[in-house]
Design an enzyme around this catalytic site. Sequence first.
Site, PDB file in Angstrom:
ATOM      1  N   CYS A 180      11.212 -25.057 -28.837  1.00  0.00           N
ATOM      2  CA  CYS A 180      11.773 -24.049 -29.748  1.00  0.00           C
ATOM      3  C   CYS A 180      12.485 -22.923 -28.987  1.00  0.00           C
ATOM      4  O   CYS A 180      11.890 -22.261 -28.141  1.00  0.00           O
ATOM      5  CB  CYS A 180      10.634 -23.481 -30.591  1.00  0.00           C
ATOM      6  SG  CYS A 180      11.102 -22.017 -31.533  1.00  0.00           S
ATOM      7  N   TYR A 189      21.951 -24.155 -35.962  1.00  0.00           N
ATOM      8  CA  TYR A 189      21.103 -24.654 -37.060  1.00  0.00           C
ATOM      9  C   TYR A 189      21.902 -24.755 -38.349  1.00  0.00           C
ATOM     10  O   TYR A 189      21.710 -25.666 -39.154  1.00  0.00           O
ATOM     11  CB  TYR A 189      19.893 -23.723 -37.269  1.00  0.00           C
ATOM     12  CG  TYR A 189      18.819 -23.917 -36.229  1.00  0.00           C
ATOM     13  CD1 TYR A 189      17.807 -24.849 -36.400  1.00  0.00           C
ATOM     14  CD2 TYR A 189      18.837 -23.188 -35.035  1.00  0.00           C
ATOM     15  CE1 TYR A 189      16.828 -25.042 -35.439  1.00  0.00           C
ATOM     16  CE2 TYR A 189      17.864 -23.373 -34.066  1.00  0.00           C
ATOM     17  CZ  TYR A 189      16.858 -24.302 -34.268  1.00  0.00           C
ATOM     18  OH  TYR A 189      15.900 -24.499 -33.317  1.00  0.00           O
TER      19      TYR A 189
END
Length: 454
Positions: A178, A321
């Site tokens: 992440c 994203y």
Amino acid sequence: MLSLEDVVGALNSKELQRKNEQKEQTCESLVVRGRTEKRDQRNKNRSRSKSKNWKKIKCFYCHEEGHIRRLCPKRKREAKEKDTTNGDVAVVEEGYESGDVLVVATKNFDKQCVSFFTLSEFPLKQFVKMARSALHEVSDTGAFMRTASTFRNFISRDLNSQFPAESGRYHLYISYACPWASRCLAYLKIKGLEKAITFTSVKPIWARTKESDEHMGWIFPASDTEEPGAEPDPLIGAKSIRDLYEFASTNYSGKYTVPVLWDKKLRTIVNNESSEIIRMLNTEFNDIAENAAIDLYPPEMRDQIEETNEWVYLGINNGVYRCGFATKQGPYEEAARQLYEALDKCEEILGKQRYICGNRLTEADIRLFVTIIRFDEVYAVHFKCNKKLLREYPNLFNYLKDIYQIPGMSSTVNMQHIKRHYYGSHPSINRYGIIPLGPDINYSSPHDRERFPA
Ligand SMILES: N[C@@H](CCC(=O)N[C@@H](CS)C(=O)NCC(=O)O)C(=O)O
């Protein structure tokens, strides 16, 4: 905590039905992300006049809280299929009447007939505990919309505060995959806080977090040897990051994200927003940090850092994203356009100076780094950010290597975890979970950034 069965039971109970019949309910108090509210307003009078005659309503609940669709019977089939996959709450009404709302639920769209309830009578948040993930944060227009983090407490150098900056008291839960968590880990390394703040990484690939529902998320390995880089939870024996959130809050209904900054003493989450965690790590632990003199958010550069963070977040950090999770062509193209505008801007700036805000390393560099280190290996392929590769930007690519080679930084990059996570955790994007072999870039190779003063 109430289970879904409790909810269904409660909503079906005779006593509650009677109560509802006695009360004249309307939906005026209902607020569902604005959309429904608007419609309620428009149909206010109509709702009122019909509020005594609630019709039997069939309700279907999948995963996501607070997002309600009302559909006319014709679209029922389509709705069921769609909502099963994207996790929205769907309310499918027979004899559609605007203003009639009710909610209840079954896990797998097994039909449950529920009658006579308004949402105002049963605030959804209280009754239904929902699990969800970023894959479900897509609006009706097909655009990815990230929701805000929930735990926003601050650790302070003031030892009388609720969360004082004590050595050994806090733990950082991360995933090496992440970028948001990795920026916190980068701060532990750069500030020399590894002895003061412990950390644990989860396994890279999302898996079922509970037998009782379909939620997929971060989980811990069962042993130290199961997954190199990942470890079992050393603090409360959690099996998943979700367990931590549920331990910390009994009515939490958001995503179960990393990073999580955990207080070992109060056994709770201090903060789960990386942009805030890095600020605390930068200043509040300076009495115990080995590299206290390093300031990545110096007062005289704050305006510039903020300004840079803004366009880098929008175009790049969150931009990738927005490209990858878009479910329609328009939002994807818009995100990709903004992404490449921002990358071009970086390239231009980095042709004139060593770091993104000048000749000094700052927070803005760490925030940019965590995204661009994943770019060619993951985002170019998995998130369709392929208009230009990162390594095709000479300044940006050399800059990337420069940051990677700062002592401690390379240990925050576990490319195995990164690749396995993205390619393996989003089946709606990469159905078979195949991990591309390339490009396998060597970020330790020489760069040319010493040409700028630092
Ligand atoms: N705003 C958060 C975002 C963190 C975030 O989105 N983390 C992702 C991993 S990259 C996550 O844990 N997602 C879990 C999920 O979507 O269910 C932060 O910056 O700390």
